[in-house]
Write a protein that holds these residues in place. Structure first.
Motif, mmCIF file in Angstrom:
data_model
loop_
_atom_site.group_PDB
_atom_site.id
_atom_site.type_symbol
_atom_site.label_atom_id
_atom_site.label_comp_id
_atom_site.label_asym_id
_atom_site.label_seq_id
_atom_site.Cartn_x
_atom_site.Cartn_y
_atom_site.Cartn_z
ATOM 1 N N SER A 18 0.693 -1.324 -0.059
ATOM 2 C CA SER A 18 0.470 -0.021 0.489
ATOM 3 C C SER A 18 0.995 0.870 -0.043
ATOM 4 O O SER A 18 2.213 1.464 -0.409
ATOM 5 N N PHE A 19 -0.158 2.355 0.184
ATOM 6 C CA PHE A 19 0.997 3.490 -0.057
ATOM 7 C C PHE A 19 0.754 4.433 1.292
ATOM 8 O O PHE A 19 -1.045 4.545 1.628
ATOM 9 N N ILE A 20 1.654 5.392 1.962
ATOM 10 C CA ILE A 20 1.418 6.485 2.722
ATOM 11 C C ILE A 20 1.289 7.943 2.215
ATOM 12 O O ILE A 20 2.888 8.179 1.962
ATOM 13 N N GLY A 21 0.761 8.539 1.517
ATOM 14 C CA GLY A 21 1.256 9.789 0.957
ATOM 15 C C GLY A 21 0.897 10.915 2.077
ATOM 16 O O GLY A 21 0.705 11.792 1.250
ATOM 17 N N ASN A 22 0.376 10.651 3.068
ATOM 18 C CA ASN A 22 0.137 12.250 3.979
ATOM 19 C C ASN A 22 0.121 11.224 5.375
ATOM 20 O O ASN A 22 0.058 10.700 5.356
ATOM 21 N N LYS A 23 1.007 12.233 6.407
ATOM 22 C CA LYS A 23 1.313 12.256 7.580
ATOM 23 C C LYS A 23 -0.214 11.284 8.410
ATOM 24 O O LYS A 23 -0.326 11.111 9.226
ATOM 25 N N LYS A 24 -1.198 12.388 8.120
ATOM 26 C CA LYS A 24 -2.119 12.052 8.629
ATOM 27 C C LYS A 24 -3.033 11.029 8.298
ATOM 28 O O LYS A 24 -3.356 10.066 9.511
ATOM 29 N N TYR A 25 -2.196 9.907 7.835
ATOM 30 C CA TYR A 25 -2.382 8.256 7.439
ATOM 31 C C TYR A 25 -1.699 7.334 8.165
ATOM 32 O O TYR A 25 -2.252 6.593 8.255
ATOM 33 N N GLU A 26 -0.783 7.936 8.893
ATOM 34 C CA GLU A 26 0.300 6.811 9.470
ATOM 35 C C GLU A 26 -0.467 6.404 10.392
ATOM 36 O O GLU A 26 -0.352 5.140 10.716
ATOM 37 N N LYS A 27 -1.910 6.608 11.409
ATOM 38 C CA LYS A 27 -2.235 6.298 12.491
ATOM 39 C C LYS A 27 -2.618 5.146 11.413
ATOM 40 O O LYS A 27 -3.043 4.263 12.691
ATOM 41 N N PHE A 28 -3.041 4.646 10.112
ATOM 42 C CA PHE A 28 -3.625 3.259 9.517
ATOM 43 C C PHE A 28 -2.806 2.040 9.785
ATOM 44 O O PHE A 28 -3.194 1.615 9.212
ATOM 45 N N TRP A 29 -1.932 2.707 10.100
ATOM 46 C CA TRP A 29 -0.322 1.541 9.220
ATOM 47 C C TRP A 29 -0.719 0.302 10.053
ATOM 48 O O TRP A 29 -0.855 -0.684 10.099
ATOM 49 N N GLU A 30 -0.691 0.703 11.585
ATOM 50 C CA GLU A 30 -0.424 -0.568 12.456
ATOM 51 C C GLU A 30 -2.019 -1.576 12.317
ATOM 52 O O GLU A 30 -1.624 -2.668 12.263
ATOM 53 N N ALA A 31 -2.854 -1.012 11.837
ATOM 54 C CA ALA A 31 -4.032 -2.135 11.928
ATOM 55 C C ALA A 31 -4.345 -2.558 10.845
ATOM 56 O O ALA A 31 -5.335 -3.345 10.639
ATOM 57 N N SER A 32 -3.426 -2.262 9.669
ATOM 58 C CA SER A 32 -3.323 -2.323 8.341
ATOM 59 C C SER A 32 -3.092 -4.410 8.513
ATOM 60 O O SER A 32 -1.880 -3.948 8.999
ATOM 61 N N ASN A 33 -3.076 -4.600 7.403
ATOM 62 C CA ASN A 33 -2.408 -5.740 7.182
ATOM 63 C C ASN A 33 -1.397 -5.972 6.124
ATOM 64 O O ASN A 33 -0.667 -7.049 5.773
ATOM 65 N N ALA A 34 -1.078 -4.823 5.220
ATOM 66 C CA ALA A 34 0.186 -4.746 4.012
ATOM 67 C C ALA A 34 1.135 -5.170 4.980
ATOM 68 O O ALA A 34 1.525 -4.881 6.272
ATOM 69 N N CYS A 35 1.297 -5.987 3.788
ATOM 70 C CA CYS A 35 3.428 -6.010 4.249
ATOM 71 C C CYS A 35 4.024 -5.201 4.036
ATOM 72 O O CYS A 35 5.578 -4.782 4.810
ATOM 73 N N ALA A 36 3.519 -4.080 3.327
ATOM 74 C CA ALA A 36 4.417 -2.884 2.529
ATOM 75 C C ALA A 36 3.732 -1.724 2.443
ATOM 76 O O ALA A 36 2.651 -1.881 2.364
ATOM 77 N N ALA A 37 4.832 -0.859 2.360
ATOM 78 C CA ALA A 37 4.375 0.386 1.996
ATOM 79 C C ALA A 37 5.516 1.449 1.259
ATOM 80 O O ALA A 37 6.340 1.576 1.600
#
Length: 332
Positions: free
Chosen positions: A40-59
């Motif tokens: 997946s990807f994180i294009g903005n700092k406001k989305y960092e909080k969703f990383w922990e709950a995501s099952n994605a192996c990479a971003a």
């Protein structure tokens, strides 16, 4: 099914790998839907909080990210995560529809039309007299291209598109399904004896290089001369561009927006979704018109406009704040 190691993906992105995984990545996906083999990807700092709950192996992430990938997970740090993700999407993109022959037997192509090398024309297409189509252009089934049009190299025209007579289109353009180029402009005048009299529209449409037109969008032909779209313009779905409008380079028009006749947009103008622009209006380079706004007068270069009727964004926000206070006070 396509799959790539994180190292193979980074060979294209040329970013910095942080963390480690040993298995291959099978697909890109948004954070909340990604599985343990997807990126997946994180294009903005406001989305960092969703990383922990995501099952994605990479971003794919921006270089200034403030979190760590965690155990058995990995980040590719790049300057611009949004642009890098577009490269990953290209990697995993499925193949486009297959042509078994360059020119389908059911396509009707006038004997005077000239078709460049490598151009493919699908079933049920019509190509009229004196049309010229460049090299390596792809025309999907059921496209109509009428008399004396010219189309450049490497352009893609999807099914249902109609390009009316005498229109001219550059290289590397994309026309999505059911777009209409060169229909009559909306011109009528009242007559006491005949009711509404149609004004002939004898111009055409001229489209530059690298232009993309969304599905079900319409670019009307000029009354006298040409409706013009400059190089690199991107037009969303369900957009109306009126007769004799002139768009500079790299303009963006979002869905359901519209230009009345003879509107002029400078270079890099952005028109938000559902915004409407009055006829004979001039909008300067780099100006932005917010979604749902109604523009009734000229806009200087670089201005941001909001509201209906549109005013400068800071004034619109002040007006809305005052109205909000009035409503709140009146309810007490």
């Amino acid at each position: 099914m396509k799959s790539y190691t994180i190292q193979e993906i980074n060979e294209i992105l040329k970013g910095e790998i942080s963390g480690n995984i040993t298995h291959k990545i099978t697909a890109p996906e948004q954070l909340e839907l990604a599985t343990t083999t997807e990126i997946s990807f994180i294009g903005n700092k406001k989305y960092e909080k969703f990383w922990e709950a995501s099952n994605a192996c990479a971003a794919i992430v921006n270089e200034d990210i403030s979190i760590q990938p965690g155990e058995n997970r990995v980040f590719i740090k790049v300057k611009n995560a949004d642009l890098a993700m577009s490269q990953v999407l290209e990697l995993f993109a499925p193949p486009t529809p297959v042509f078994t022959t360059n020119i389908h037997v059911t396509a009707v192509i006038d004997a005077t039309a000239k078709i460049g090398n490598g151009t493919r024309i699908g079933a049920g297409c019509y190509v009229g007299p004196n049309v010229k189509i460049g090299e390596n252009t792809t025309i999907y089934p059921n496209v109509t291209i009428l008399d004396e049009c010219t189309i450049g190299n490497n352009t893609i025209i999807w099914s249902g598109t109609v390009i009316r007579e005498r229109c001219h289109i550059g290289n590397d353009c994309i026309f999505h399904p059911n777009s209409t180029i060169g229909a009559d402009g909306f011109g009528f005048r009242p007559d006491p004896e005949r009711g509404l009299v149609k004004i002939p529209q004898i111009g055409n449409v001229v489209i530059g290089n690298g232009v993309e037109i969304g599905a079900n969008s319409c670019v009307d032909r000029g009354k006298f001369s040409s409706t013009v779209l400059g190089d690199g313009c991107k037009i969303d779905n369900l957009v109306q561009i009126g007769h004799n409008s002139k768009l500079g380079k790299f303009c963006i028009m979002a869905g359901n927006s519209g230009l009345a006749g003879s509107v002029t947009l400078g270079n890099g103008v952005i028109i938000g979704g559902s915004a409407s622009i009055k006829d004979h209006t001039i909008i300067g380079d780099g100006a932005i018109v917010g979604a749902g706004s109604g523009v009734t007068g000229d806009i200087p270069a670089g201005k941001v406009m909001l509201g209906y009727p549109a005013v400068e964004a800071r004034d619109a926000l002040k007006q809305w704040a005052i109205l909000k206070r009035l409503v709140r006070d009146s309810s007490k």
